[in-house]
Design an enzyme around this catalytic site. Structure first.
Site, short mmCIF file in Angstrom:
data_model
loop_
_atom_site.label_atom_id
_atom_site.label_comp_id
_atom_site.label_asym_id
_atom_site.label_seq_id
_atom_site.Cartn_x
_atom_site.Cartn_y
_atom_site.Cartn_z
N TYR A 1 -48.55 48.19 -6.84
CA TYR A 1 -49.20 46.88 -6.76
C TYR A 1 -50.71 47.08 -6.72
CZ TYR A 1 -44.60 44.92 -5.81
OH TYR A 1 -43.28 44.54 -5.91
N ASN B 1 -42.18 36.20 -11.54
CA ASN B 1 -41.99 36.56 -12.95
C ASN B 1 -40.77 35.83 -13.50
OD1 ASN B 1 -41.57 37.77 -15.44
ND2 ASN B 1 -41.08 39.77 -14.60
N CYS C 1 -41.38 43.75 -14.34
CA CYS C 1 -41.83 43.75 -12.94
C CYS C 1 -41.08 44.80 -12.13
CB CYS C 1 -41.70 42.36 -12.33
SG CYS C 1 -40.05 41.66 -12.41
N HIS C 2 -39.94 45.27 -12.63
CA HIS C 2 -39.20 46.33 -11.93
C HIS C 2 -39.98 47.64 -11.92
CE1 HIS C 2 -37.96 46.58 -16.18
NE2 HIS C 2 -37.86 47.89 -15.96
N GLU D 1 -34.26 53.65 -17.41
CA GLU D 1 -35.45 53.97 -18.18
C GLU D 1 -35.82 55.45 -18.03
OE1 GLU D 1 -38.73 51.32 -17.51
OE2 GLU D 1 -37.54 49.55 -18.06
#
Length: 177
Positions: A111, A134, A142-143, A169
């Site tokens: 953040y 979001n 946003c993850h 990912e």
């Protein structure tokens, strides 16, 4: 009152469970975690909050391109999305959401890093608030935002979904390199 010619929705299966996709003629408005019957009132409430009073209509065909891209993402075949978005938020929120889209697949940022990137180094909590609002998770990743110490903090779909997306990912990024 905000005008849209149509707002359509469709439900799809995903490794995270059902997702309900919502779009206008301008692009994707929302992705909700859950079956359409379970999140319908939440969707209506969010649309009403943004003064979108256009009737909501189920239309799986119009959302097939988005569903296809999401399926490709979950299968490790897509690292970026190119669907049009119809983002409803404040100027600050949309700035944060645009910045989130620049986080590369398989990577994370804190953040604090996002706050520094947008030129608001003291806005860490506000970044978290924008992240929480979001409207199109996964497409706007946003993850990929974590705590400064690497901890998994906050995710609208729950921490377990965030961890699943990051693991997916990470695995796919390793496999492709």
């Amino acid at each position: 009152m905000t005008k849209r010619q149509f707002i359509s929705y469709a439900e799809m299966d995903s490794p995270l469970g059902p997702l309900t996709l919502v779009q206008s003629e301008k692009g994707m408005i929302l992705i909700e975690f859950g079956a359409a019957k379970d999140v319908y009132l939440t969707i209506k409430s969010k649309l009403k909050k943004h003064l979108l009073c256009t009737p909501l209509k189920e239309d799986a065909d119009s959302l097939k391109p988005v569903q296809k891209q999401l399926d490709e993402y979950f299968q490790g075949q897509r690292y970026e999305f190119d669907v049009p978005l119809d983002l409803l938020g404040t100027r600050f929120q949309t700035l944060v959401w645009k910045t989130l889209q620049s986080i590369p697949y398989g990577e994370t940022k804190s953040y604090k890093q996002i706050a520094l990137e947008i030129g608001a180094p003291k806005a860490v909590r506000a970044i978290g608030g924008a992240n929480n609002q979001n409207p199109v998770p996964i497409i706007i990743p946003c993850h990929r935002v974590i705590g400064t110490n690497g901890s998994m903090v906050g995710y609208g779909g729950g921490i377990e979904k965030k961890e699943t997306l990051l693991q997916l990912e990470s695995f796919n990024a390793r496999m492709s390199s």
